[in-house]
Scaffold this active site. Structure first.
Site, PDB file in Angstrom:
ATOM      1  N   ASP A 149     -17.079  33.792 -19.991  1.00 11.34           N
ATOM      2  CA  ASP A 149     -17.889  33.899 -18.782  1.00 11.34           C
ATOM      3  C   ASP A 149     -18.526  35.287 -18.682  1.00 11.34           C
ATOM      4  OD1 ASP A 149     -18.929  33.653 -16.259  1.00 11.34           O
ATOM      5  OD2 ASP A 149     -17.058  33.044 -15.298  1.00 11.34           O
ATOM      6  N   ASP A 219     -22.563  28.119 -10.016  1.00 11.70           N
ATOM      7  CA  ASP A 219     -21.309  27.407  -9.698  1.00 11.70           C
ATOM      8  C   ASP A 219     -21.520  26.239  -8.736  1.00 11.70           C
ATOM      9  OD1 ASP A 219     -20.337  29.471 -11.171  1.00 11.70           O
ATOM     10  OD2 ASP A 219     -18.846  30.119  -9.698  1.00 11.70           O
TER      11      ASP A 219
HETATM   12  C1  GLA Z   1     -17.707  32.274 -12.459  1.00 11.82           C
HETATM   13  C2  GLA Z   1     -17.787  30.933 -13.166  1.00 11.82           C
HETATM   14  C3  GLA Z   1     -16.822  29.957 -12.516  1.00 11.82           C
HETATM   15  C4  GLA Z   1     -15.406  30.515 -12.562  1.00 11.82           C
HETATM   16  C5  GLA Z   1     -15.362  31.895 -11.916  1.00 11.82           C
HETATM   17  C6  GLA Z   1     -14.025  32.579 -12.137  1.00 11.82           C
HETATM   18  O1  GLA Z   1     -18.174  32.204 -11.137  1.00 11.82           O
HETATM   19  O2  GLA Z   1     -19.092  30.433 -13.140  1.00 11.82           O
HETATM   20  O3  GLA Z   1     -16.871  28.703 -13.162  1.00 11.82           O
HETATM   21  O4  GLA Z   1     -14.980  30.582 -13.893  1.00 11.82           O
HETATM   22  O5  GLA Z   1     -16.354  32.752 -12.455  1.00 11.82           O
HETATM   23  O6  GLA Z   1     -13.976  33.861 -11.607  1.00 11.82           O
END
Ligand code: GLA
Length: 396
Positions: A149, A219
């Protein structure tokens, strides 16, 4: 017969092509990965106990047998590095190797999460400068899947590329390739899942970095507005997906409580039509029968997991009505008719919009009702409840 070419796992002899299956070519994700991820429900408070409970529930509920195999720990497991720079789990995860053994003992696979930045999105230790070391540790523990990520690397990206889009893409390609190569050098097959929110049209280049899937959006949240915004924005991306290379519109929210049954059925259907990874994001140890029936509808899962690996696409839209189709390996086609409207609607879908003749007799099965329907000719008439969907499998 003459051997004319040897390309992408296919041997062309005369007019016929003989292709090895994606599996035979050693592709890590021949169909979209299925499993569970801790983030949507447990967020950064996830514990070893929660992960074991999820693994137990995946077996007991029948999810494993329906195809869900990855048990993925998202952000929040990381502790500090030891003096030699080796990453340690925090106090909520006393023994990662034992956890991996537990998950494997149930016929499941373990996934983990990190960032190319100094810190993850929730502020835990990232992998910057420790990529090889971390990959080696994951392999030692027995990890099978890594979500990588971007998070705090966004700052590094700004410094390195400024507002130059081509450069920004090149830097992200380099970052993801570095982790791919680190994972590959461990000798353990570990699926690499790219997470950088779809920036710089990642669907065009994600596969070149060695990733098997890439997030195409920001998200998801557990409400219909978020789900529909993300899901329907995927129109046009079908050509970038296929065995071993999947667009990822984020994890499922089914069972988390923010949508009603019709809305969760629409969510599950749309993700299946998109050949999206099916990563449940709810508390599997506390599922209602309704949640189970949505997550474990095998006819819907079969659409997602279809061996041909085509992503579906929008074929027709009329105001709040969306008609999507997905060609399937056996020559049939999955057709989903969604209503994004908050009132009931009656709708006729002309069969010509779905590639059938005006008077052609079309066989149909309703995949949520689990029923064969009378043959369709001319148009398919349906009554749609608010935010609902009808999912059909059609064949000549
Ligand atoms: C980002 C990702 C999410 C999750 C969070 C964790 O926002 O897009 O899917 O993994 O980080 O902190």
């Amino acid at each position: 017969m003459k051997l004319t070419s040897l390309l992408a796992g296919c041997v062309v002899l005369g007019l016929q092509a003989f292709c090895m299956g994606a599996q035979a070519q050693g592709v890590l994700a021949p169909t979209p990965p299925m499993g569970w991820n801790s983030w949507n429900h447990f967020a950064e408070k996830v514990t070893d106990k929660d992960v074991r409970a999820a693994a137990d529930a995946m077996v007991a509920s029948g999810m494993r047998d329906a195809g869900y195999v990855y048990v993925n720990i998202d952000d929040g497991w990381q502790g500090k590095r030891d003096a030699a720079g080796n990453i340690q789990a925090n106090e909520r995860f006393p023994d990662m190797k034992a956890l991996a053994d537990y998950v494997h003992g149930k016929g499941l696979k373990l996934g983990i999460y990190t960032s190319p930045g100094a810190h993850t999105c929730a502020g835990f230790e990232g992998s910057l400068g420790h990529e090889k070391q971390d990959a080696a540790m994951y392999a030692k523990w027995g990890v099978d899947y890594l979500k990588y990520d971007l998070c705090s690397y966004t700052e590094n990206l700004k410094q390195r590329a400024g507002n130059d889009h081509a450069k920004s893409q090149a830097v992200m390609e380099e970052v993801y390739r570095t982790m791919h190569d680190a994972l590959a050098s461990t000798g353990r097959p570990i699926v690499l899942s790219l997470c950088q929110y779809g920036w710089e049209a990642v669907w065009r280049w994600g596969a070149e970095t060695g990733g098997s899937l890439w997030r195409t959006t920001g998200d998801i949240e557990d409400n219909y507005a978020s789900m529909e915004r993300i899901g329907f924005s995927q129109a046009g991306l079908a050509k970038f997906a296929g065995p071993g290379r999947w667009n990822d519109p984020d994890m499922l929210e089914v069972g988390n409580g923010g949508m009603n049954s019709e809305e969760y059925r629409s969510h599950m259907t749309l993700w299946a039509m998109l050949a999206a990874p099916l990563l449940a994001g709810n508390d599997l140890s506390k599922m209602t029968d309704d949640t189970k029936s949505i997550l474990m509808n095998r006819e819907v899962i079969a659409v997602d997991q279809d061996a041909a690996g085509h992503q579906g696409d929008r074929v027709y839209t009329e105001g709040p009505l969306e008609v999507w189709s997905k060609p399937l390996a056996d020559g049939s086609v999955a057709v989903a008719i969604f209503s994004r409207w908050r009132m009931p609607l009656d709708f006729d879908v002309p069969m010509t919009k779905l590639g059938f003749g005006e008077n052609e007799a079309v066989k149909a099965r309703d995949l949520w009702a689990h029923q064969d329907l009378p043959e369709i000719r001319g148009a398919f008439h349906t009554k749609l409840k608010p935010h609902s969907v009808v999912l059909l499998r059609l064949s000549r």
